[in-house]
Write a protein that holds these residues in place. Structure first.
Motif, PDB file in Angstrom:
ATOM      1  N   VAL A  26       7.152  -7.318 -21.823  1.00 16.60           N
ATOM      2  CA  VAL A  26       8.499  -6.783 -21.630  1.00 16.60           C
ATOM      3  C   VAL A  26       8.864  -5.984 -22.881  1.00 16.60           C
ATOM      4  CG1 VAL A  26      10.912  -7.342 -21.157  1.00 16.60           C
ATOM      5  CG2 VAL A  26       9.101  -8.790 -20.227  1.00 16.60           C
ATOM      6  N   HIS A  27       9.320  -4.756 -22.681  1.00 18.58           N
ATOM      7  CA  HIS A  27       9.624  -3.882 -23.816  1.00 18.58           C
ATOM      8  C   HIS A  27      11.047  -4.151 -24.304  1.00 18.58           C
ATOM      9  CE1 HIS A  27       5.832  -1.832 -23.383  1.00 18.58           C
ATOM     10  NE2 HIS A  27       6.010  -2.004 -22.079  1.00 18.58           N
ATOM     11  N   MET A  28      11.134  -4.624 -25.545  1.00 16.16           N
ATOM     12  CA  MET A  28      12.406  -5.096 -26.074  1.00 16.16           C
ATOM     13  C   MET A  28      12.805  -4.379 -27.350  1.00 16.16           C
ATOM     14  SD  MET A  28      12.989  -9.041 -25.450  1.00 16.16           S
ATOM     15  CE  MET A  28      13.116  -9.758 -23.845  1.00 16.16           C
ATOM     16  N   GLY A  29      12.779  -3.078 -27.323  1.00 17.08           N
ATOM     17  CA  GLY A  29      13.384  -2.317 -28.421  1.00 17.08           C
ATOM     18  C   GLY A  29      14.896  -2.403 -28.236  1.00 17.08           C
ATOM     19  N   THR A  30      15.648  -1.800 -29.147  1.00 19.02           N
ATOM     20  CA  THR A  30      17.116  -1.807 -29.008  1.00 19.02           C
ATOM     21  C   THR A  30      17.526  -1.195 -27.661  1.00 19.02           C
ATOM     22  OG1 THR A  30      17.272  -1.534 -31.397  1.00 19.02           O
ATOM     23  CG2 THR A  30      19.270  -1.135 -30.139  1.00 19.02           C
ATOM     24  N   CYS A  31      16.829  -0.116 -27.267  1.00 13.10           N
ATOM     25  CA  CYS A  31      17.149   0.548 -25.989  1.00 13.10           C
ATOM     26  C   CYS A  31      16.894  -0.392 -24.810  1.00 13.10           C
ATOM     27  CB  CYS A  31      16.325   1.821 -25.848  1.00 13.10           C
ATOM     28  SG  CYS A  31      14.564   1.581 -26.145  1.00 13.10           S
ATOM     29  N   GLY A  32      15.780  -1.117 -24.852  1.00 13.46           N
ATOM     30  CA  GLY A  32      15.441  -2.050 -23.771  1.00 13.46           C
ATOM     31  C   GLY A  32      16.452  -3.189 -23.692  1.00 13.46           C
ATOM     32  N   ILE A  33      16.825  -3.729 -24.869  1.00 13.99           N
ATOM     33  CA  ILE A  33      17.794  -4.831 -24.913  1.00 13.99           C
ATOM     34  C   ILE A  33      19.134  -4.363 -24.352  1.00 13.99           C
ATOM     35  CG2 ILE A  33      19.109  -6.341 -26.467  1.00 13.99           C
ATOM     36  CD1 ILE A  33      16.604  -6.396 -28.284  1.00 13.99           C
TER      37      ILE A  33
END
Lengths: 123, 182
Positions: A35-42
């Protein structure tokens, strides 16, 4: 009663059987979901997608999946997203996810073996 | 903008993991008499390589191929919007300590949000990470040490999902017992 080992060959066969069993339990699982959890993903809901994914996996009694997280991959407009590497060795990037899409992916791809092509990234 | 404070905490944890931290501590303190909510996320990573002002600049990032680093600057904006302050300094764990203090009752303060799901999602995808969580409300407190939860299971059972479920339950029970302000 357990079968007696009568030769070195039988002992080596037993060793490889036990090793394969241990590898199955402690080695890498056959399917990996990142699961991609950069700031944008979060910001787009990656945490809720992961929570939904774990609930769907539990409901479907699927335990051969390794879950991982990673950062942004530069497709911020397509978040939330996850990458799924299945038993064929191929990797699929599912994008713009919501709870219903996660349910469909678990049912169709993980249980049915058919990737849900309409939810894949076009990039 | 991130809609919950727990999502800012998740973002800080993700930053720490990406920087190579293996121990991360999350401490939340609610002091109702002083009307203060404090959040501290500390790690044992390499710490800051640039001045604090640069680290909270939205156009500074350590990631190659990117030109923005919005996480810390968004958190700073959220904290300052409530009359609070965001500080970055060296942690006792050896890495970076990010501390935010804000007015608990401020009308613009984002809700704490789903902290249990947030931390469970970290545990689930990072089963080997030593995550230490503590929440204090006035004189009462509750803490969860993931390495201790992990030790309750045999090596065969130690998958991220199993540990995450137990961590989620313990955090949820603690939040409910302490009657934490949303």
């Amino acid at each position: 009663m357990a079968k007696k080992i009568k030769s070195l060959k039988e002992l080596q066969e037993l060793k490889s059987r036990v090793k394969a069993d241990i590898d199955l339990r402690s080695g890498p699982k056959e399917t990996q979901i990142t699961v991609h959890m950069g700031t944008c993903g979060i910001a787009a809901g990656a945490r809720d997608i992961l929570t939904s994914l774990t609930a769907e996996l539990s409901k479907a009694s699927i335990d051969n999946v390794t879950l991982r997280q990673s950062g942004c991959i530069g497709l911020c407009d397509q978040e939330p997203m996850f990458s799924l590497s299945d038993r064929s060795g191929a990797t699929f990037l599912y994008v713009r996810l919501d709870n219903n899409k996660v349910h469909e992916i678990v049912q169709d791809h993980l249980l049915g073996g058919n990737p849900v092509t309409s939810y894949l990234s076009k990039e | 903008m991130l809609r919950e404070l727990s999502l800012h905490i998740l973002d800080l944890i993700e930053n720490a993991i990406r920087a190579g931290a293996s121990i991360i501590s999350v401490t939340i303190t609610e002091d109702r008499a002083k009307d203060v909510l404090e959040i501290a996320v500390e790690d044992n990573g390499p710490g800051l390589s640039v001045p604090v002002k640069v680290a909270t600049d939205p156009f500074y990032t350590t990631k190659s191929g990117k030109s923005t680093g919005l996480g810390l600057s968004l958190f700073r904006f959220q904290v300052e919007q409530t009359g609070g302050e965001l500080t970055l300094h060296r942690s006792e764990l050896g890495g970076l300590a990010v501390k935010a203090a804000m007015q608990l009752s401020h009308i613009d303060r984002s809700p704490l949000g789903d902290l249990a799901s947030t931390l469970a999602s970290v545990v689930c995808t990072n089963p080997d990470l030593d995550l230490q969580y503590r929440i204090r409300v006035d004189a009462s407190e509750c803490e969860v040490d993931v390495s201790k939860v992990r030790d309750e299971f045999s090596p065969d059972e130690r998958c991220g999902l199993t540990i995450a479920k137990h961590v989620y339950k313990q955090i949820k029970e603690g939040l409910s017992a302490l009657k934490v302000t949303e």
